[in-house]
Design a protein around this motif. Structure first.
Motif, PDB file in Angstrom:
ATOM      1  N   ASP A  29       0.782  -1.227   0.000  1.00 37.88           N
ATOM      2  CA  ASP A  29       0.000   0.000   0.000  1.00 37.88           C
ATOM      3  C   ASP A  29       0.818   1.284   0.000  1.00 37.88           C
ATOM      4  N   THR A  30       2.148   1.198  -0.016  1.00 35.83           N
ATOM      5  CA  THR A  30       2.944   2.402  -0.160  1.00 35.83           C
ATOM      6  C   THR A  30       3.066   2.730  -1.650  1.00 35.83           C
ATOM      7  N   PHE A  31       3.520   3.960  -1.970  1.00 39.47           N
ATOM      8  CA  PHE A  31       3.349   4.441  -3.334  1.00 39.47           C
ATOM      9  C   PHE A  31       4.055   3.597  -4.391  1.00 39.47           C
ATOM     10  N   HIS A  32       5.337   3.306  -4.220  1.00 37.47           N
ATOM     11  CA  HIS A  32       5.998   2.513  -5.249  1.00 37.47           C
ATOM     12  C   HIS A  32       5.421   1.098  -5.295  1.00 37.47           C
ATOM     13  N   ALA A  33       5.099   0.535  -4.142  1.00 33.82           N
ATOM     14  CA  ALA A  33       4.496  -0.796  -4.122  1.00 33.82           C
ATOM     15  C   ALA A  33       3.147  -0.793  -4.834  1.00 33.82           C
ATOM     16  N   MET A  34       2.348   0.250  -4.613  1.00 32.48           N
ATOM     17  CA  MET A  34       1.058   0.341  -5.299  1.00 32.48           C
ATOM     18  C   MET A  34       1.234   0.393  -6.812  1.00 32.48           C
ATOM     19  N   SER A  35       2.336   0.986  -7.276  1.00 32.48           N
ATOM     20  CA  SER A  35       2.520   1.178  -8.711  1.00 32.48           C
ATOM     21  C   SER A  35       2.725  -0.129  -9.463  1.00 32.48           C
ATOM     22  N   VAL A  36       3.120  -1.200  -8.776  1.00 31.34           N
ATOM     23  CA  VAL A  36       3.288  -2.491  -9.443  1.00 31.34           C
ATOM     24  C   VAL A  36       2.153  -3.457  -9.133  1.00 31.34           C
ATOM     25  N   CYS A  37       1.126  -2.977  -8.411  1.00 32.50           N
ATOM     26  CA  CYS A  37      -0.103  -3.753  -8.292  1.00 32.50           C
ATOM     27  C   CYS A  37      -0.883  -3.633  -9.601  1.00 32.50           C
ATOM     28  N   ASP A  38      -1.936  -4.438  -9.722  1.00 34.50           N
ATOM     29  CA  ASP A  38      -2.740  -4.370 -10.938  1.00 34.50           C
ATOM     30  C   ASP A  38      -3.284  -2.952 -11.096  1.00 34.50           C
ATOM     31  N   PRO A  39      -3.019  -2.281 -12.227  1.00 38.92           N
ATOM     32  CA  PRO A  39      -3.394  -0.870 -12.362  1.00 38.92           C
ATOM     33  C   PRO A  39      -4.886  -0.633 -12.566  1.00 38.92           C
ATOM     34  N   ASP A  40      -5.615  -1.670 -12.970  1.00 38.83           N
ATOM     35  CA  ASP A  40      -7.036  -1.496 -13.256  1.00 38.83           C
ATOM     36  C   ASP A  40      -7.915  -2.290 -12.291  1.00 38.83           C
ATOM     37  N   GLY A  41      -7.609  -3.571 -12.118  1.00 37.43           N
ATOM     38  CA  GLY A  41      -8.456  -4.411 -11.297  1.00 37.43           C
ATOM     39  C   GLY A  41      -8.104  -4.379  -9.831  1.00 37.43           C
ATOM     40  N   GLY A  42      -7.025  -3.714  -9.459  1.00 36.65           N
ATOM     41  CA  GLY A  42      -6.603  -3.699  -8.073  1.00 36.65           C
ATOM     42  C   GLY A  42      -7.317  -2.640  -7.258  1.00 36.65           C
ATOM     43  N   MET A  43      -6.924  -2.545  -5.990  1.00 40.71           N
ATOM     44  CA  MET A  43      -7.582  -1.626  -5.074  1.00 40.71           C
ATOM     45  C   MET A  43      -6.975  -0.228  -5.120  1.00 40.71           C
ATOM     46  N   HIS A  44      -5.958  -0.024  -5.972  1.00 41.20           N
ATOM     47  CA  HIS A  44      -5.237   1.244  -5.962  1.00 41.20           C
ATOM     48  C   HIS A  44      -5.508   2.115  -7.180  1.00 41.20           C
ATOM     49  N   SER A  45      -6.564   1.817  -7.930  1.00 44.61           N
ATOM     50  CA  SER A  45      -6.852   2.604  -9.127  1.00 44.61           C
ATOM     51  C   SER A  45      -7.113   4.070  -8.789  1.00 44.61           C
ATOM     52  N   LEU A  46      -7.529   4.352  -7.560  1.00 49.12           N
ATOM     53  CA  LEU A  46      -7.752   5.725  -7.121  1.00 49.12           C
ATOM     54  C   LEU A  46      -6.509   6.592  -7.303  1.00 49.12           C
ATOM     55  N   TRP A  47      -5.337   5.966  -7.205  1.00 43.76           N
ATOM     56  CA  TRP A  47      -4.089   6.711  -7.220  1.00 43.76           C
ATOM     57  C   TRP A  47      -3.369   6.641  -8.568  1.00 43.76           C
ATOM     58  N   GLY A  48      -4.062   6.140  -9.586  1.00 42.52           N
ATOM     59  CA  GLY A  48      -3.407   5.909 -10.865  1.00 42.52           C
ATOM     60  C   GLY A  48      -2.770   7.132 -11.486  1.00 42.52           C
ATOM     61  N   ASP A  49      -3.337   8.324 -11.209  1.00 46.20           N
ATOM     62  CA  ASP A  49      -2.805   9.529 -11.855  1.00 46.20           C
ATOM     63  C   ASP A  49      -1.597  10.105 -11.128  1.00 46.20           C
ATOM     64  N   VAL A  50      -1.238   9.549  -9.967  1.00 47.34           N
ATOM     65  CA  VAL A  50      -0.084  10.087  -9.238  1.00 47.34           C
ATOM     66  C   VAL A  50       1.013   9.047  -9.001  1.00 47.34           C
ATOM     67  N   LEU A  51       0.727   7.785  -9.282  1.00 49.32           N
ATOM     68  CA  LEU A  51       1.726   6.739  -9.058  1.00 49.32           C
ATOM     69  C   LEU A  51       2.770   6.738 -10.178  1.00 49.32           C
ATOM     70  N   PRO A  52       3.982   6.259  -9.887  1.00 51.54           N
ATOM     71  CA  PRO A  52       4.978   6.091 -10.954  1.00 51.54           C
ATOM     72  C   PRO A  52       4.441   5.144 -12.028  1.00 51.54           C
ATOM     73  N   GLY A  53       4.733   5.428 -13.280  1.00 49.61           N
ATOM     74  CA  GLY A  53       4.259   4.581 -14.373  1.00 49.61           C
ATOM     75  C   GLY A  53       5.170   3.384 -14.577  1.00 49.61           C
ATOM     76  N   GLN A  54       4.646   2.184 -14.413  1.00 50.46           N
ATOM     77  CA  GLN A  54       5.422   0.964 -14.592  1.00 50.46           C
ATOM     78  C   GLN A  54       4.973   0.238 -15.855  1.00 50.46           C
ATOM     79  N   VAL A  55       5.631  -0.856 -16.165  1.00 50.85           N
ATOM     80  CA  VAL A  55       5.317  -1.637 -17.362  1.00 50.85           C
ATOM     81  C   VAL A  55       4.600  -2.908 -16.921  1.00 50.85           C
ATOM     82  N   HIS A  56       3.371  -3.088 -17.416  1.00 48.85           N
ATOM     83  CA  HIS A  56       2.555  -4.216 -16.982  1.00 48.85           C
ATOM     84  C   HIS A  56       2.286  -5.165 -18.145  1.00 48.85           C
ATOM     85  N   ALA A  57       2.719  -6.411 -17.980  1.00 50.69           N
ATOM     86  CA  ALA A  57       2.347  -7.479 -18.914  1.00 50.69           C
ATOM     87  C   ALA A  57       0.978  -8.024 -18.525  1.00 50.69           C
TER      88      ALA A  57
END
Length: 336
Positions: A29-57
């Motif tokens: 639940d910390t910011f960098h950790a949230m950034s590698v969770c599922d960006p759409d189906g996860g619980m952290h989509s609320l923060w999508g516009d402020v999290l670091p952008g990672q590469v998701h397969a």
């Protein structure tokens, strides 16, 4: 993740700042950790516009026993190749994706990740917070594949849940790389790091685990879950029942009605934490056969109650969903 970034900074590649992962994951639940969770189906989509952008397969193909898909591996490597100059590491939950959906995948994918990481100069990070210390049937989930990551995160069972403690392990290569930098130690020092009571608890917990028959206990619990959850396979609305090690999952074809499921589980003498479409349990290794049977019966009862009357009313559904949302904020992975 900070360790990986400092490693590349210390070894002359400060531009390697992003991470490659697969969807369906959960890492905290910390910011960098949230950034590698599922960006759409996860619980952290609320923060999508402020999290670091990672590469998701895409999510890894499901099934612990399902043959690995070479097309998936090729697509994953294409992403690694395309972004290699900016990637610091690959980070995944090995074998079992926890709070992202309790999904299992074939261990062979871990060997492919090791190969891809080495080929493109990336570190390989395994998040074993939920899977470590025997939960999947091996001491660490990585052992199913015979793979050694560069960095491994452990916690939860490290202390048996009695005290809060986690640890980040790394290979000598990573440690030596960090030592070459302008700050020759890991630049990290939280207030409670190395807490003596927590460390003593961890030592006692690991000693109890390694001196006992943990493999036999996990196999016994797994067998009990398979037997006890078999009736759920016949319930209309159950998508899949799956067991690996001492993990049991009943996946529904719709979101769990948390209020109804919880009431049924408690009536059966079991406290569960269902989330999304999943009723699951990860029983303590000290559970007796009778207790495992009771846990499985509670899971079946919870699934049956959740799939029950569809005319329960939208107001009740809304309350269940709101309760579920609160629960998901502190679900199986939420104590990191």
């Amino acid at each position: 993740m900070k360790m990986c970034l400092q490693y590349h900074r210390s070894t002359g590649s400060p531009g390697r700042r992003r991470f490659l992962t697969w969807r369906g994951g959960y890492h905290g639940d910390t910011f960098h950790a949230m950034s590698v969770c599922d960006p759409d189906g996860g619980m952290h989509s609320l923060w999508g516009d402020v999290l670091p952008g990672q590469v998701h397969a895409p999510e890894p193909p499901a099934g612990f026993d399902a043959p690995p898909d070479p097309h998936y591996v090729a697509g994953f490597e294409d992403l690694a190749r395309e972004h290699a100059g900016e990637l610091a590491a690959i980070i995944v939950e090995p074998v079992v994706q926890g709070a992202g959906g309790m999904r299992f995948h074939h261990p062979a994918y871990l060997r492919e990740l090791r190969r891809i990481a080495d080929a493109h100069g990336l570190l390989l990070v395994f998040d074993e917070i939920a899977t470590g210390f025997g939960r999947t049937g091996e001491m660490f989930a990585a052992d199913h594949a015979g793979v050694v990551p560069d960095v491994m995160c452990v916690g939860k069972a490290l202390t048996g849940g009695y005290m809060t403690l986690a640890a980040t392990l790394c290979t000598g290569r990573v440690a030596r790389g960090i030592a070459r930098g302008e700050v020759p130690v890991l630049a990290h020092g939280p207030t409670f790091m190395g807490n003596p009571l927590a460390c003593a608890t961890a030592l006692a917990s690991v000693e109890l685990l390694t001196e006992g028959d943990w493999r036999g206990d996990v196999a016994r619990i797994g067998a009990g879950l398979r037997e006890g959850l078999a009736p759920a396979e016949r319930l209309p609305g159950v998508r899949e029942v799956r067991v690996l090690g001492a993990i049991g999952v009943v996946e529904l074809d719709r979101p769990v009605r948390v209020r109804e499921a919880t009431r049924a589980a408690v009536s059966a003498g079991v406290w569960l934490r269902p989330f999304r479409r999943h009723v699951y349990a990860m029983p303590p290794y000290v559970c007796t056969e009778e207790e495992v049977a009771g846990i499985a019966a509670g899971m079946v009862a919870a699934a049956e109650a959740s799939l029950g009357r569809e005319d329960a009313g939208t107001e009740g559904e809304g309350r269940s969903e709101r309760s579920g949302a609160r629960g998901r904020g502190t679900d199986t992975e939420g104590d990191r």
